[in-house]
Scaffold this motif. Sequence first.
Motif, PDB file in Angstrom:
ATOM      1  N   SER A  48       0.854  -1.185   0.000  1.00 19.81           N
ATOM      2  CA  SER A  48       0.000   0.000   0.000  1.00 19.81           C
ATOM      3  C   SER A  48       0.892   1.238   0.000  1.00 19.81           C
ATOM      4  CB  SER A  48      -0.914   0.022   1.224  1.00 19.81           C
ATOM      5  OG  SER A  48      -0.179   0.348   2.379  1.00 19.81           O
ATOM      6  N   ASN A  50       0.573   3.664   1.889  1.00 18.59           N
ATOM      7  CA  ASN A  50       0.848   3.975   3.299  1.00 18.59           C
ATOM      8  C   ASN A  50       2.032   3.184   3.844  1.00 18.59           C
ATOM      9  OD1 ASN A  50      -1.225   5.827   3.397  1.00 18.59           O
ATOM     10  ND2 ASN A  50      -2.700   4.387   4.256  1.00 18.59           N
ATOM     11  N   ARG A  80      -6.287   1.413  -7.026  1.00 17.81           N
ATOM     12  CA  ARG A  80      -7.105   1.613  -5.822  1.00 17.81           C
ATOM     13  C   ARG A  80      -7.646   0.269  -5.359  1.00 17.81           C
ATOM     14  NH1 ARG A  80      -7.286   6.342  -3.849  1.00 17.81           N
ATOM     15  NH2 ARG A  80      -6.985   8.136  -5.202  1.00 17.81           N
ATOM     16  N   ASN A  81      -7.731   0.124  -4.060  1.00  9.82           N
ATOM     17  CA  ASN A  81      -8.315  -1.056  -3.447  1.00  9.82           C
ATOM     18  C   ASN A  81      -9.818  -1.022  -3.731  1.00  9.82           C
ATOM     19  OD1 ASN A  81      -9.354  -3.023  -1.765  1.00  9.82           O
ATOM     20  ND2 ASN A  81      -8.201  -2.373   0.031  1.00  9.82           N
ATOM     21  N   GLU A  83     -12.119  -2.600  -2.335  1.00 10.46           N
ATOM     22  CA  GLU A  83     -12.899  -2.670  -1.101  1.00 10.46           C
ATOM     23  C   GLU A  83     -12.772  -1.408  -0.249  1.00 10.46           C
ATOM     24  OE1 GLU A  83     -11.585  -6.243   0.779  1.00 10.46           O
ATOM     25  OE2 GLU A  83     -12.094  -7.452  -0.982  1.00 10.46           O
ATOM     26  N   ASN A  84     -11.730  -0.633  -0.492  1.00 11.15           N
ATOM     27  CA  ASN A  84     -11.509   0.603   0.254  1.00 11.15           C
ATOM     28  C   ASN A  84     -10.893   1.604  -0.716  1.00 11.15           C
ATOM     29  OD1 ASN A  84     -10.694   2.726   1.830  1.00 11.15           O
ATOM     30  ND2 ASN A  84      -9.502   1.506   3.281  1.00 11.15           N
ATOM     31  N   ASN A  85     -11.712   2.423  -1.301  1.00 14.17           N
ATOM     32  CA  ASN A  85     -11.286   3.313  -2.383  1.00 14.17           C
ATOM     33  C   ASN A  85     -10.191   4.305  -1.974  1.00 14.17           C
ATOM     34  OD1 ASN A  85     -11.567   3.919  -5.130  1.00 14.17           O
ATOM     35  ND2 ASN A  85     -12.785   5.729  -4.649  1.00 14.17           N
ATOM     36  N   ARG A  86     -10.028   4.526  -0.664  1.00 14.84           N
ATOM     37  CA  ARG A  86      -8.988   5.453  -0.199  1.00 14.84           C
ATOM     38  C   ARG A  86      -7.609   4.822  -0.210  1.00 14.84           C
ATOM     39  NH1 ARG A  86     -11.752   7.183   5.303  1.00 14.84           N
ATOM     40  NH2 ARG A  86     -11.773   4.939   5.331  1.00 14.84           N
ATOM     41  N   GLU A  87      -7.531   3.499  -0.234  1.00 15.22           N
ATOM     42  CA  GLU A  87      -6.244   2.798  -0.189  1.00 15.22           C
ATOM     43  C   GLU A  87      -5.735   2.540  -1.605  1.00 15.22           C
ATOM     44  OE1 GLU A  87      -4.467  -0.696   2.560  1.00 15.22           O
ATOM     45  OE2 GLU A  87      -6.294  -1.214   1.484  1.00 15.22           O
TER      46      GLU A  87
END
Length: 137
Positions: A48, A50, A80-81, A83-87
Amino acid sequence: MDLRVISRLLYQIKIINQEVNTLFEKETGFSLTRYEMLMFLKEKGTCSQNQIQAELKIDSAAITRHLKILEQKGYVIRQRNAENNREVFVQLSEQAIQDLAACGKAHEQGKSSLSLSLSDEEAEQLSELLNKLYLKR
């Protein structure tokens, strides 16, 4: 330790850092930070954004800028993930793998002026001293 001694040491580190970064980029075609990002991805696989940010200890705006440049050059693929568009997940491209290998091979064959005039033992001592400075905070 006297403040003047500390300031001289830190200024030496600053000047050496500037010179080495310039030489590294000239010799490899990669900024030192981007090279470290690529090597982290090479060693860890898909990560990621992050994770890369935490490993390299740089802020989120800087990591985004670096990754955007690397993506434009064809060195990384960002997704982008679902399941989690922010990741955002990042992986090396085949071009990056080839260019990093070529860069390493050129260095091993002595086609690079990137060599430290330090023995392996001295390099280890320097690393320990730098870690001591960093961890002291």
